[in-house]
Design a protein around this motif. Structure first.
Motif, PDB file in Angstrom:
ATOM      1  N   ASP A 405      80.067  42.476  47.393  1.00  0.00           N
ATOM      2  CA  ASP A 405      80.547  43.469  48.367  1.00  0.00           C
ATOM      3  C   ASP A 405      80.846  42.855  49.728  1.00  0.00           C
ATOM      4  N   PRO A 406      81.683  41.829  49.811  1.00  0.00           N
ATOM      5  CA  PRO A 406      81.919  41.206  51.121  1.00  0.00           C
ATOM      6  C   PRO A 406      82.548  42.157  52.127  1.00  0.00           C
ATOM      7  N   ALA A 407      83.511  43.015  51.669  1.00  0.00           N
ATOM      8  CA  ALA A 407      84.160  43.938  52.598  1.00  0.00           C
ATOM      9  C   ALA A 407      83.174  44.960  53.140  1.00  0.00           C
ATOM     10  N   HIS A 408      82.255  45.458  52.314  1.00  0.00           N
ATOM     11  CA  HIS A 408      81.258  46.421  52.774  1.00  0.00           C
ATOM     12  C   HIS A 408      80.376  45.799  53.852  1.00  0.00           C
ATOM     13  N   ARG A 409      80.026  44.546  53.680  1.00  0.00           N
ATOM     14  CA  ARG A 409      79.121  43.895  54.639  1.00  0.00           C
ATOM     15  C   ARG A 409      79.775  43.749  56.012  1.00  0.00           C
ATOM     16  N   VAL A 410      81.044  43.284  56.024  1.00  0.00           N
ATOM     17  CA  VAL A 410      81.689  43.125  57.335  1.00  0.00           C
ATOM     18  C   VAL A 410      81.965  44.478  57.968  1.00  0.00           C
ATOM     19  N   ALA A 411      82.254  45.509  57.148  1.00  0.00           N
ATOM     20  CA  ALA A 411      82.486  46.843  57.708  1.00  0.00           C
ATOM     21  C   ALA A 411      81.216  47.378  58.367  1.00  0.00           C
ATOM     22  N   ASP A 412      80.070  47.237  57.675  1.00  0.00           N
ATOM     23  CA  ASP A 412      78.807  47.701  58.264  1.00  0.00           C
ATOM     24  C   ASP A 412      78.497  46.953  59.553  1.00  0.00           C
ATOM     25  N   TRP A 507      92.710  52.028  61.015  1.00  0.00           N
ATOM     26  CA  TRP A 507      91.513  52.019  61.864  1.00  0.00           C
ATOM     27  C   TRP A 507      90.314  52.433  61.022  1.00  0.00           C
ATOM     28  N   LEU A 508      89.279  51.593  60.996  1.00  0.00           N
ATOM     29  CA  LEU A 508      88.027  51.974  60.335  1.00  0.00           C
ATOM     30  C   LEU A 508      87.253  52.881  61.288  1.00  0.00           C
ATOM     31  N   THR A 509      86.951  54.130  60.829  1.00  0.00           N
ATOM     32  CA  THR A 509      86.313  55.117  61.709  1.00  0.00           C
ATOM     33  C   THR A 509      84.827  55.272  61.454  1.00  0.00           C
ATOM     34  N   GLY A 510      84.341  54.886  60.273  1.00  0.00           N
ATOM     35  CA  GLY A 510      82.917  55.010  59.999  1.00  0.00           C
ATOM     36  C   GLY A 510      82.656  55.238  58.530  1.00  0.00           C
ATOM     37  N   LYS A 511      81.381  55.401  58.196  1.00  0.00           N
ATOM     38  CA  LYS A 511      81.003  55.664  56.809  1.00  0.00           C
ATOM     39  C   LYS A 511      81.214  57.137  56.483  1.00  0.00           C
TER      40      LYS A 511
END
Length: 527
Positions: A405-412, A507-511
């Motif tokens: 889950d590399p993308a999940h880690r950088v997003a968090d 734009w990443l806005t959140g979980k």
């Protein structure tokens, strides 16, 4: 320090026995006792004197050899320490003093040339002293000391040449001379000194063992001589011989304890003859061996501490897996092709005008504070920090070991970084860019190792940050596709990226909130 079983010399001496008391109680005149005693003591002392003197001669010879061997060990240990310092100084010869001053490092590096030359001068003087003491013709260390003397002079000449290059500011050439010419000789001398210490210690152990065996042999001869005496003279002489046997036993017991590693053992005898001198020599030997052993143990502890510190420094420079590979094969090239990594770039917005209003200490403290928080987030989310450049920060997921889950880690981490930035005073704002894809990672450099990652994935992630907006996280399509099920996105549209062209970004806005199921219901199972 190793210890043998408890040894108490005061309990090894023989107390007056029945024979001594019986002779004292015989109904004979004093003259008869004296005549018998004179005859017996004369015969007994004649035999015991020869045995005792030979025993003392051999014991003193072995004790003097032990003392001489201690001086030899001290000399070669000093050589080892001198060479250790010279190896450290030679390693620093290629370091630019100006770089050292700018980084406010230790002043040690500013005087490297002087220290190296003075160190080799001291080494030459020390080997000269050793030549006069241990290297004269016919001595056991003649060849080794002559070799050390010759090598020390060679090191002296090389050090002066490297020092001249360094004084001329040709640090690279000075470093090459130190590494290619100075270091091999110094390391060979250091190994030779260490091997010589081990050899002498083995000789000392053998001497101690032979001394104990010689004591046993002499004791048997004394007893045999006493038994060979005739009548009352023998019995009376045996009692008189106790004044010799008792201290010999005490000294022998002490030597056995020393041979077993108990260097705290001391022997006390009332004799003021050779036995007393032998006892004092045994005590001195025990004390000096104990001091030497303590120094060796201290040096081993220092070496262990230095090794642990080197391991920590290497761990700070490189990922643990990469450091392990380099230690296993220092000459290998570390270059890994990674099928999927996620890259995060972040930049402090408007930091340049802010830094213009700050002192150097304030700038460093500010960057250290916020980047330390980012480091903690990287460790928490399982990311690898790659580098900081000015006020920019770069981390990656999926290297050096791949993850699911590399993308999940950088997003968090990106979301947490926005929170950290907002918590700093004066409204600190950051831009963040995310991208995922294949890349190449590896280690570059020789003097200063550096783990880095390259490829189009890295370039696009960098452009996502530089073309972003303050306080927002810009992501590419591959990142959005990996995170669409659990994270919220807003389309931004197409952005013209240098060298790539138009790229669709979000734009990443959140979980997204976790789905809620009615009580008692079962979550649907995917197709």
């Amino acid at each position: 320090m190793p210890q043998s079983p408890h040894h108490d010399p005061d309990k090894t001496g023989a107390r007056p026995n029945f024979l001594v008391r019986a002779i004292a109680g015989l109904s004979l005149s004093i003259r008869s006792k004296l005549l018998a005693a004179f005859l017996g003591v004369t015969l007994l002392l004649a035999g015991l004197a020869g045995v005792g003197l030979e025993t003392l001669r051999q014991a003193n010879a072995r004790t003097e050899k032990l003392l001489y061997d201690q001086d030899r060990i001290a000399f070669f240990n000093d050589q080892y320490v001198y060479l250790s310092d010279l190896v450290t100084l030679a390693t620093a010869m290629a370091i630019d003093p100006n770089d050292v001053q700018r980084q406010r490092a230790s002043g040690f590096f500013l005087n490297t040339s002087f220290l190296l030359i003075e160190g080799t001068n001291n080494l030459v003087l020390h080997t000269g002293q050793g030549l006069r003491t241990f290297g004269r013709s016919g001595m056991p260390d003649n060849r080794e000391v002559l070799g050390l003397r010759s090598d020390a002079k060679r090191l002296q000449a090389i050090a002066r040449r490297a020092g001249a290059l360094r004084e001329g500011k040709d640090y690279k050439a000075a470093g090459e001379v130190a590494r290619q010419e100075f270091m091999p000789i110094a390391l060979r001398m250091q190994r030779g000194a260490y091997s010589k210490v081990q050899e002498i210690e083995a000789e000392m152990a053998e001497t101690a063992r032979s001394t104990a065996l010689a004591y046993e042999s002499s004791r048997e001869m004394v007893i045999a001589s006493a038994l060979a005496a005739i009548g009352a003279a023998v019995l009376l002489g045996y009692a008189i011989s106790g004044s010799l046997v008792w201290p010999v036993r005490r000294i022998g017991g002490t030597l056995r304890a020393i041979a077993g590693g108990n260097f705290e053992t001391r022997v006390t005898v009332a004799n003021r003859d050779e036995l007393g001198e032998l006892a004092r020599n045994v005590n001195a030997t025990s004390e000096r061996l104990g001091d030497l052993y303590a120094k060796v143990e201290a040096q081993r502890a220092e070496l262990a501490t230095e090794h642990a510190r080197s391991e920590r420094l290497l761990g700070n420079l490189l990922p643990a897996q990469i450091a392990a590979r380099l230690k296993q094969d220092p000459g290998t090239t570390i270059a890994d092709k990674l099928p999927l990594v996620a890259i995060l770039f972040a930049d402090l917005v408007a930091f340049t005008p802010r830094a213009a209003r700050m002192t150097p200490e304030q700038i460093v403290n500010f960057l250290n504070g916020i980047f330390s928080e980012f480091d903690s987030l990287a460790e928490r989310h399982g990311l690898e920090k790659i580098k900081t450049i000015g006020d920019s920060y770069m981390v990656a997921a999926g290297l050096p070991v791949a993850c699911d889950d590399p993308a999940h880690r950088v997003a968090d981490m990106a979301l947490d970084m926005l929170e950290v930035a907002r918590s700093f005073a004066d409204g600190t704002d950051i831009r963040i860019g995310l991208h995922a894809g294949p890349a190449v990672a590896g280690v570059i450099g020789h003097q200063k190792l550096f783990y880095d990652v390259w490829g189009e994935t890295v370039n696009i992630a960098s452009r996502m940050e530089s073309h972003g907006e303050p306080g927002r996280i810009q992501a590419t399509g591959p990142v959005r596709d990996m995170l669409a099920d659990s994270y919220g996105f807003e389309p931004r549209g197409r952005v013209n990226i240098d060298g790539v062209g138009l790229v669709e970004t979000w734009w990443l806005t959140g979980k997204l909130p976790a789905p809620q199921h009615p009580e008692g219901a079962t979550a649907p199972v995917g197709n």
